[in-house]
Design a protein around this motif. Structure first.
Motif, PDB file in Angstrom:
ATOM      1  N   GLY A 260      -1.126 -11.058  13.996  1.00 34.03           N
ATOM      2  CA  GLY A 260      -1.822 -11.823  15.020  1.00 34.03           C
ATOM      3  C   GLY A 260      -3.313 -11.585  15.067  1.00 34.03           C
ATOM      4  O   GLY A 260      -3.952 -11.898  16.072  1.00 34.03           O
ATOM      5  N   GLY A 261      -3.893 -11.017  13.996  1.00 35.09           N
ATOM      6  CA  GLY A 261      -5.332 -10.840  13.927  1.00 35.09           C
ATOM      7  C   GLY A 261      -5.824  -9.467  14.318  1.00 35.09           C
ATOM      8  O   GLY A 261      -7.030  -9.245  14.365  1.00 35.09           O
ATOM      9  N   ASP A 262      -4.914  -8.538  14.600  1.00 37.59           N
ATOM     10  CA  ASP A 262      -5.325  -7.205  15.026  1.00 37.59           C
ATOM     11  C   ASP A 262      -4.261  -6.202  14.598  1.00 37.59           C
ATOM     12  O   ASP A 262      -3.067  -6.522  14.584  1.00 37.59           O
ATOM     13  CB  ASP A 262      -5.502  -7.169  16.541  1.00 37.59           C
ATOM     14  N   LEU A 263      -4.673  -4.996  14.235  1.00 33.26           N
ATOM     15  CA  LEU A 263      -3.726  -3.970  13.836  1.00 33.26           C
ATOM     16  C   LEU A 263      -2.701  -3.730  14.939  1.00 33.26           C
ATOM     17  O   LEU A 263      -3.062  -3.540  16.099  1.00 33.26           O
ATOM     18  CB  LEU A 263      -4.460  -2.660  13.528  1.00 33.26           C
ATOM     19  N   GLY A 264      -1.428  -3.765  14.585  1.00 27.37           N
ATOM     20  CA  GLY A 264      -0.358  -3.562  15.551  1.00 27.37           C
ATOM     21  C   GLY A 264       0.137  -4.825  16.205  1.00 27.37           C
ATOM     22  O   GLY A 264       1.056  -4.787  17.019  1.00 27.37           O
ATOM     23  N   THR A 265      -0.445  -5.971  15.866  1.00 28.32           N
ATOM     24  CA  THR A 265      -0.041  -7.272  16.406  1.00 28.32           C
ATOM     25  C   THR A 265       0.214  -8.220  15.229  1.00 28.32           C
ATOM     26  O   THR A 265      -0.711  -8.697  14.622  1.00 28.32           O
ATOM     27  CB  THR A 265      -1.151  -7.876  17.284  1.00 28.32           C
ATOM     28  N   TRP A 266       1.535  -8.443  14.892  1.00 31.28           N
ATOM     29  CA  TRP A 266       2.686  -7.845  15.524  1.00 31.28           C
ATOM     30  C   TRP A 266       3.499  -6.964  14.570  1.00 31.28           C
ATOM     31  O   TRP A 266       4.691  -6.730  14.793  1.00 31.28           O
ATOM     32  CB  TRP A 266       3.582  -8.935  16.136  1.00 31.28           C
ATOM     33  N   VAL A 267       2.865  -6.483  13.533  1.00 31.02           N
ATOM     34  CA  VAL A 267       3.466  -5.438  12.707  1.00 31.02           C
ATOM     35  C   VAL A 267       3.122  -4.114  13.374  1.00 31.02           C
ATOM     36  O   VAL A 267       2.002  -3.626  13.289  1.00 31.02           O
ATOM     37  CB  VAL A 267       2.934  -5.471  11.263  1.00 31.02           C
ATOM     38  N   GLN A 268       4.100  -3.529  14.057  1.00 30.77           N
ATOM     39  CA  GLN A 268       3.840  -2.348  14.874  1.00 30.77           C
ATOM     40  C   GLN A 268       4.057  -1.082  14.030  1.00 30.77           C
ATOM     41  O   GLN A 268       5.174  -0.616  13.873  1.00 30.77           O
ATOM     42  CB  GLN A 268       4.751  -2.341  16.096  1.00 30.77           C
ATOM     43  N   GLY A 269       2.962  -0.559  13.508  1.00 35.23           N
ATOM     44  CA  GLY A 269       3.011   0.622  12.666  1.00 35.23           C
ATOM     45  C   GLY A 269       3.118   0.246  11.203  1.00 35.23           C
ATOM     46  O   GLY A 269       4.037  -0.467  10.798  1.00 35.23           O
ATOM     47  N   GLU A 270       2.199   0.743  10.383  1.00 34.31           N
ATOM     48  CA  GLU A 270       2.196   0.391   8.969  1.00 34.31           C
ATOM     49  C   GLU A 270       3.364   1.014   8.215  1.00 34.31           C
ATOM     50  O   GLU A 270       3.768   0.512   7.172  1.00 34.31           O
ATOM     51  CB  GLU A 270       0.863   0.817   8.338  1.00 34.31           C
ATOM     52  N   ILE A 271       3.921   2.083   8.725  1.00 34.30           N
ATOM     53  CA  ILE A 271       5.091   2.710   8.096  1.00 34.30           C
ATOM     54  C   ILE A 271       6.375   2.151   8.686  1.00 34.30           C
ATOM     55  O   ILE A 271       7.188   1.549   7.985  1.00 34.30           O
ATOM     56  CB  ILE A 271       5.034   4.242   8.262  1.00 34.30           C
ATOM     57  N   VAL A 272       6.550   2.301   9.987  1.00 31.06           N
ATOM     58  CA  VAL A 272       7.782   1.841  10.646  1.00 31.06           C
ATOM     59  C   VAL A 272       7.836   0.321  10.705  1.00 31.06           C
ATOM     60  O   VAL A 272       8.869  -0.293  10.432  1.00 31.06           O
ATOM     61  CB  VAL A 272       7.894   2.451  12.054  1.00 31.06           C
ATOM     62  N   GLY A 273       6.734  -0.324  11.059  1.00 30.81           N
ATOM     63  CA  GLY A 273       6.731  -1.776  11.248  1.00 30.81           C
ATOM     64  C   GLY A 273       6.825  -2.576   9.979  1.00 30.81           C
ATOM     65  O   GLY A 273       7.260  -3.728   9.991  1.00 30.81           O
ATOM     66  N   ASN A 274       6.422  -2.002   8.834  1.00 32.96           N
ATOM     67  CA  ASN A 274       6.467  -2.726   7.565  1.00 32.96           C
ATOM     68  C   ASN A 274       7.781  -2.572   6.821  1.00 32.96           C
ATOM     69  O   ASN A 274       8.106  -3.409   5.968  1.00 32.96           O
ATOM     70  CB  ASN A 274       5.322  -2.272   6.654  1.00 32.96           C
ATOM     71  N   SER A 275       8.533  -1.516   7.108  1.00 33.70           N
ATOM     72  CA  SER A 275       9.713  -1.292   6.273  1.00 33.70           C
ATOM     73  C   SER A 275      10.927  -0.747   7.014  1.00 33.70           C
ATOM     74  O   SER A 275      11.953  -0.484   6.382  1.00 33.70           O
ATOM     75  CB  SER A 275       9.363  -0.329   5.126  1.00 33.70           C
TER      76      SER A 275
END
Length: 432
Positions: free
Chosen positions: A320-335
């Motif tokens: 959504g244009g900002d870190l954590g929106t809406w992939v919450q966490g680059e480790i947990v949110g991506n995989s």
């Protein structure tokens, strides 16, 4: 010679930054204007202890314990615009393709393997827009392969997820729906969308295919402060997932709302209700950002809490244009957790030394909304991301994220592993 993350970063920064000095002017032939579509992206990604050291991902797919890979893509094509009636009716469109590749180890989800390379169509649509018609500022109709998003992407943002043989999972260059029919209406502060979206998922890593169709409408009222109020309703048809097929979804939201006299504080909240013959589910979030405008580097502090019920379908959410929106966490949110059956608290602190440079730190506390079968603890993980983004001009974006994720008792039980995960992601994107 083995390609490393450092090689990708250093070479790409100098190579793509120099590309930004090239001028690509639109070509005009009478009233017809052609604009080249050109975009390059490259990323270097290294992660130690993917899935917290497990040999399989959160969803059970085989993965490399340590992942070191390079992703790259090129998007190329042509856009055009042609005024049919001067200042009244404009016909426009875009046609493009994307070539992508991944080299190295698997991603932490287990989708990308065997060094895939892929080329396919991206955009392919026509748009007809009427201005100052029947008392409306504009009325537009578009049809074809195109991207479409609503608000900050909580439900609808990505028409296509880069999976398996398509390569480029983290960069996520592909965004267009296979077919999208969109009607847009603007009048003053009001904006309306009517949409029919079709896309398919072809995940060769798990031999899974599905076709999704989403029909709905969105109404939004834009505030002078820059925020908005909105409501959306949509219906979903899916040829594979019984939990998704026939799903009716309603969404109400308030985004970046400032109270009178407190412009430095912006609040946001959203609530989603989903129901079909198989499930009833919901999600919601609430958060606020306070910006210290008078302090050096204009620091801002954000807190947000989000909750997604066990059977909640996160649909086609995206960046959504900002870190954590809406992939919450680059480790947990991506995989691992994909905005379903989870509760997340996020605290983020950002600095803005210049208009071109942003840096900061984000902390996440993840837990299960409901404990999965065989798991006795709700605590899933705690993750910290350090990030920096530099956008020196309109053509180039360069950034990096360092992450550390520590599993909780629930993750240890679910995955059977308990190693702390470390992550480095770097990217360079040139676009025109």
């Amino acid at each position: 010679m083995r390609i490393t993350v450092k090689t990708v970063v250093v070479g790409s920064v100098f190579g793509l930054y120099s590309l930004s000095l090239l001028a690509m002017e639109p070509a005009k032939f009478g009233g017809l204007t052609f604009l080249p579509v050109l975009e390059f992206g490259v990323a270097g990604i290294y992660q130690k202890n993917q899935a917290f050291g497990s040999k399989s991902s959160f969803y059970g797919y085989p993965i490399d314990k340590d992942g070191d890979r390079v992703e790259g893509y090129a998007k190329y094509g042509m856009g055009f615009s042609f005024p049919l009636v001067e200042d009244k009716i404009v016909l426009s469109g875009k046609f493009s393709a994307i070539s992508a590749l991944t080299r190295g180890n698997s991603d932490g989800l287990g989708y990308t393997y065997d060094n895939p390379t892929d080329t396919d169509w991206e955009d392919g649509y026509l748009d007809l827009t009427y201005f100052n018609l029947l008392g409306f500022d504009s009325i537009g109709v578009s049809y074809g392969r195109q991207n479409f998003s609503v608000s900050n992407g909580f439900l609808i943002s990505e028409g296509h997820v880069d999976q398996g043989h398509e390569a480029g999972y983290w960069l996520g260059a592909r965004k267009a729906f296979d077919t999208a029919f969109i009607v847009r209406v603007n009048r003053g502060s009001w904006h309306f969308d009517g949409f029919s979206l079709k896309t398919k998922a072809d995940v060769d890593a798990v031999q899974y295919k599905e076709r999704i169709e989403i029909n709905g409408g969105n109404a939004q009222y834009d505030l002078a402060s820059g925020g908005h109020l909105g409501f959306m309703h949509l219906d979903v048809t899916d040829d594979q997932l019984k939990t998704r097929d026939g799903l009716a979804v309603s969404d109400v939201r308030m985004i970046n709302i400032s109270l009178p006299g407190v412009e430095q504080l912006k609040t946001s909240a959203e609530y989603v209700w989903q129901e079909n013959s198989n499930i009833k589910s919901h999600s919601w979030y609430a958060g606020a950002t306070y910006t210290f405008f008078s302090a050096p580097w204009a620091p801002d502090l954000t807190y947000r809490y989000s909750a997604f019920s066990k059977n909640y379908d996160s649909l086609l959410y995206g960046y959504g244009g900002d870190l954590g929106t809406w992939v919450q966490g680059e480790i947990v949110g991506n995989s691992m957790l994909f905005n379903t059956n989870q509760r997340t608290s996020m605290i983020k602190f950002g600095l803005h030394p210049s208009e071109a440079l942003t840096a900061g730190i984000a902390y996440y506390d993840f837990s299960f909304y409901e404990k999965p079968e065989g798991v006795s603890h709700s605590e899933f993980a705690k993750e910290t991301n350090l990030f920096i983004d530099w956008v020196p001009n309109n053509n180039v974006a360069i950034g990096a994220v360092m992450g550390m994720g520590k599993p909780g008792e629930g993750a240890k039980e679910y995955l059977g592993s308990n190693s702390t995960s470390y992550l480095l992601e770097t990217y360079v994107v040139y676009s025109f």
